[in-house]
Motif scaffolding. Structure first.
Motif, PDB file in Angstrom:
ATOM      1  N   ILE A   1      78.255 101.387  56.484  1.00 15.64           N
ATOM      2  CA  ILE A   1      76.727 101.785  56.627  1.00 15.64           C
ATOM      3  C   ILE A   1      76.043 102.064  55.117  1.00 15.64           C
ATOM      4  N   GLY A   2      77.021 102.586  54.345  1.00 11.27           N
ATOM      5  CA  GLY A   2      76.396 102.726  53.025  1.00 11.27           C
ATOM      6  C   GLY A   2      76.400 101.562  52.350  1.00 11.27           C
ATOM      7  N   ILE A   3      77.353 100.741  52.242  1.00 10.19           N
ATOM      8  CA  ILE A   3      77.672  99.596  51.348  1.00 10.19           C
ATOM      9  C   ILE A   3      76.393  98.717  51.564  1.00 10.19           C
ATOM     10  N   SER A   4      76.199  98.557  53.013  1.00 12.23           N
ATOM     11  CA  SER A   4      75.158  97.525  53.339  1.00 12.23           C
ATOM     12  C   SER A   4      73.663  98.143  52.861  1.00 12.23           C
ATOM     13  N   ALA A   5      73.602  99.356  52.479  1.00  8.29           N
ATOM     14  CA  ALA A   5      72.231  99.939  52.056  1.00  8.29           C
ATOM     15  C   ALA A   5      71.687  99.081  50.936  1.00  8.29           C
ATOM     16  N   VAL A   6      70.652  98.501  50.911  1.00  3.69           N
ATOM     17  CA  VAL A   6      69.959  98.016  49.619  1.00  3.69           C
ATOM     18  C   VAL A   6      68.776  98.985  49.253  1.00  3.69           C
ATOM     19  N   PHE A   7      68.750  99.159  48.060  1.00  2.00           N
ATOM     20  CA  PHE A   7      67.585 100.220  47.607  1.00  2.00           C
ATOM     21  C   PHE A   7      66.681  99.633  46.621  1.00  2.00           C
ATOM     22  N   THR A   8      66.762  98.101  46.553  1.00  2.00           N
ATOM     23  CA  THR A   8      66.025  97.383  45.684  1.00  2.00           C
ATOM     24  C   THR A   8      64.571  97.810  45.818  1.00  2.00           C
TER      25      THR A   8
ATOM     26  N   VAL B   1      74.799 100.913  43.757  1.00  2.00           N
ATOM     27  CA  VAL B   1      75.479 101.788  42.510  1.00  2.00           C
ATOM     28  C   VAL B   1      76.553 101.135  41.746  1.00  2.00           C
ATOM     29  N   LEU B   2      77.657 101.211  42.193  1.00  2.00           N
ATOM     30  CA  LEU B   2      78.664 100.599  41.264  1.00  2.00           C
ATOM     31  C   LEU B   2      78.997  99.268  41.444  1.00  2.00           C
ATOM     32  N   GLY B   3      78.711  98.752  42.667  1.00  2.00           N
ATOM     33  CA  GLY B   3      78.877  97.312  43.046  1.00  2.00           C
ATOM     34  C   GLY B   3      80.320  96.700  42.760  1.00  2.00           C
ATOM     35  N   LEU B   4      81.183  97.709  43.348  1.00  2.00           N
ATOM     36  CA  LEU B   4      82.600  97.349  43.459  1.00  2.00           C
ATOM     37  C   LEU B   4      82.883  96.553  44.798  1.00  2.00           C
ATOM     38  N   ILE B   5      82.149  96.867  45.832  1.00  2.00           N
ATOM     39  CA  ILE B   5      82.412  96.023  47.166  1.00  2.00           C
ATOM     40  C   ILE B   5      80.827  95.629  47.516  1.00  2.00           C
ATOM     41  N   GLU B   6      80.949  94.189  48.189  1.00  2.00           N
ATOM     42  CA  GLU B   6      79.810  93.596  48.738  1.00  2.00           C
ATOM     43  C   GLU B   6      79.952  93.505  50.302  1.00  2.00           C
ATOM     44  N   ALA B   7      78.845  93.640  50.960  1.00  2.00           N
ATOM     45  CA  ALA B   7      78.870  93.591  52.268  1.00  2.00           C
ATOM     46  C   ALA B   7      78.989  92.129  53.057  1.00  2.00           C
ATOM     47  N   THR B   8      80.306  91.809  53.060  1.00  2.00           N
ATOM     48  CA  THR B   8      80.836  90.355  53.421  1.00  2.00           C
ATOM     49  C   THR B   8      80.505  90.490  55.011  1.00  2.00           C
ATOM     50  N   ASP B   9      80.596  89.108  55.468  1.00  2.00           N
ATOM     51  CA  ASP B   9      80.760  89.116  56.914  1.00  2.00           C
ATOM     52  C   ASP B   9      82.250  89.486  57.590  1.00  2.00           C
ATOM     53  N   THR B  10      83.034  89.343  56.499  1.00  2.00           N
ATOM     54  CA  THR B  10      84.567  89.715  57.267  1.00  2.00           C
ATOM     55  C   THR B  10      84.507  91.453  57.188  1.00  2.00           C
ATOM     56  N   LEU B  11      83.718  91.839  56.361  1.00  2.00           N
ATOM     57  CA  LEU B  11      83.490  93.370  56.335  1.00  2.00           C
ATOM     58  C   LEU B  11      82.782  94.084  57.491  1.00  2.00           C
TER      59      LEU B  11
END
Length: 387
Positions: free
Chosen positions: A273-280, A42-52
């Protein structure tokens, strides 16, 4: 940059959780949804990084550790029958009906069985939080759900190993079963003898916060050993919580771990859980996603709920237990990733199933709220009539 993202996740999760509660839903629902909004979909403010992802893993481990601390071992033993009925009911129905769906989708015999395994997986980390908010974690229903989740994890992973051995993967079913059996032998023996001794020794060290440090060491070791032997790390953390709950340090550990967990790590887990969701490409397969999502919800709800009813629960409690088992969560994501690595699932179906897993995770808290609230209202009326 990560520090700023962490601050953003925590404030957004807390505000969204409060808003969700105001609308009569568990806070976890708002935390997951705000993760979707913040993430790349959606907004793309945060990526699903390994640290996260690492922070998220710590969050779910601590969440299940707290659930173990709150578990009444006597009630857990008494729920053995009901947990078995719920666990096997929640596996058998999605497994065989999932296989039939795979056949109708023209998948191979092996791929169809794998689809059934994905539908059979359960993750109750979301349900645990919802149960805590509704004060249902220590009830017979809550204990049954946790016991069924342990059984589900073990059985589903054994079935998965069996399928992967046919797919030509480097998997020995005998070795896997032995490793799981050794883990539970290790877990029980250590919980009974070593954990109390270790807590007494480590807490006498002349350092600050020795009690909480000792507890977290035991929690993380249990989680690691569980993961190493093919059992989910959250199951190891849950058993570690039960073990420490039998010592005199239970209350102190619970209060301090809860403060650490819910201030940082648990909100990150739910938001991730929501950040890592990909709806492409979701629109290209929207019909299939809707159909499989409904199928996933109903098969687990009916299978686990029927198991609860057969074990002696009333209809409302059975529905509540069935709804709590609906979420596939991180366990199904692990199964799906193993499947695509072994060519047991296509890339398109993998992407579709990821969305289905997210849907089951999001709908679980509202479903639980409906059925458990209904059950609590009935109990309240009964109590008033008795008094």
């Amino acid at each position: 940059m990560f520090i700023l993202q962490l601050a953003l996740i925590i404030i957004a999760a807390k505000l969204a959780g409060a808003l969700s509660v105001r609308f009569g839903q568990p806070s976890v629902l708002g935390e997951i949804i705000v993760g979707v909004l913040l993430g790349p979909s959606v907004l793309g403010l945060i990526e699903a990084t390994d640290t996260l992802a690492t922070f998220s893993t710590i969050g779910v481990i601590l969440l299940m550790f707290i659930a173990g601390l709150e578990t009444d071992l006597g009630e857990f033993k008494r729920s053995g029958k009901s947990s078995s009925f719920v666990g096997f009911g929640g596996i058998i129905v999605p497994l065989f009906l999932g296989y039939l769906v795979g056949v109708m989708m023209d998948l191979s015999n092996l791929q169809s069985w794998f689809l059934g395994v994905m539908f059979s997986a359960t993750s109750v980390s979301i349900s645990v939080q919802a149960l805590k908010e509704m004060n249902q974690l220590k009830t017979p229903e809550g204990t049954t759900i946790l016991g069924a989740a342990v059984l589900d994890d073990v059985v589903v992973m054994i079935i998965l190993a069996f399928l992967m051995s046919f797919a030509g993967g480097d998997v020995s079913l005998t070795t896997l079963v032995i490793k799981k059996a050794l883990f539970f032998v290790f877990a029980i023996l250590v919980a009974w003898k070593v954990v109390p001794w270790l807590m007494n020794k480590l807490t006498k060290l002349p350092v600050s916060e020795a009690v909480i440090s000792a507890a977290l060491i035991i929690c993380f070791v249990y989680a690691y050993v569980a993961d190493y032997t093919g059992v989910a790390n959250i199951i190891g953390a849950y058993i570690a919580g039960i073990a420490i709950g039998l010592t005199n340090f239970k209350q102190e550990v619970f209060e301090k771990v809860e403060a650490i967990s819910y201030s940082i790590f648990v909100p990150v887990f739910f938001a991730y859980i929501g950040i890592s969701a990909v709806f492409t490409g979701i629109l290209d397969n929207l019909g299939l996603i809707i159909a499989l999502s409904i199928f996933a919800i109903l098969t687990k709800f009916i299978g686990a709920g029927a198991g609860a009813k057969l074990s002696g629960f009333n209809w409302r409690s059975s529905a509540g237990i069935g709804s709590a088992m609906v979420s596939r969560g991180e366990v199904a994501l692990i199964v799906a990733s193993m499947g695509i690595a072994s060519n047991l699932i296509t890339q398109d179906l993998y992407a579709t199933m990821i969305v289905v897993v997210i849907v089951t995770t999001v709908v679980t808290p509202p479903m639980m709220k409906i059925f458990f609230n209904s059950n609590m209202k009935v109990d309240s009326k009964l109590n008033r009539s008795i008094s």
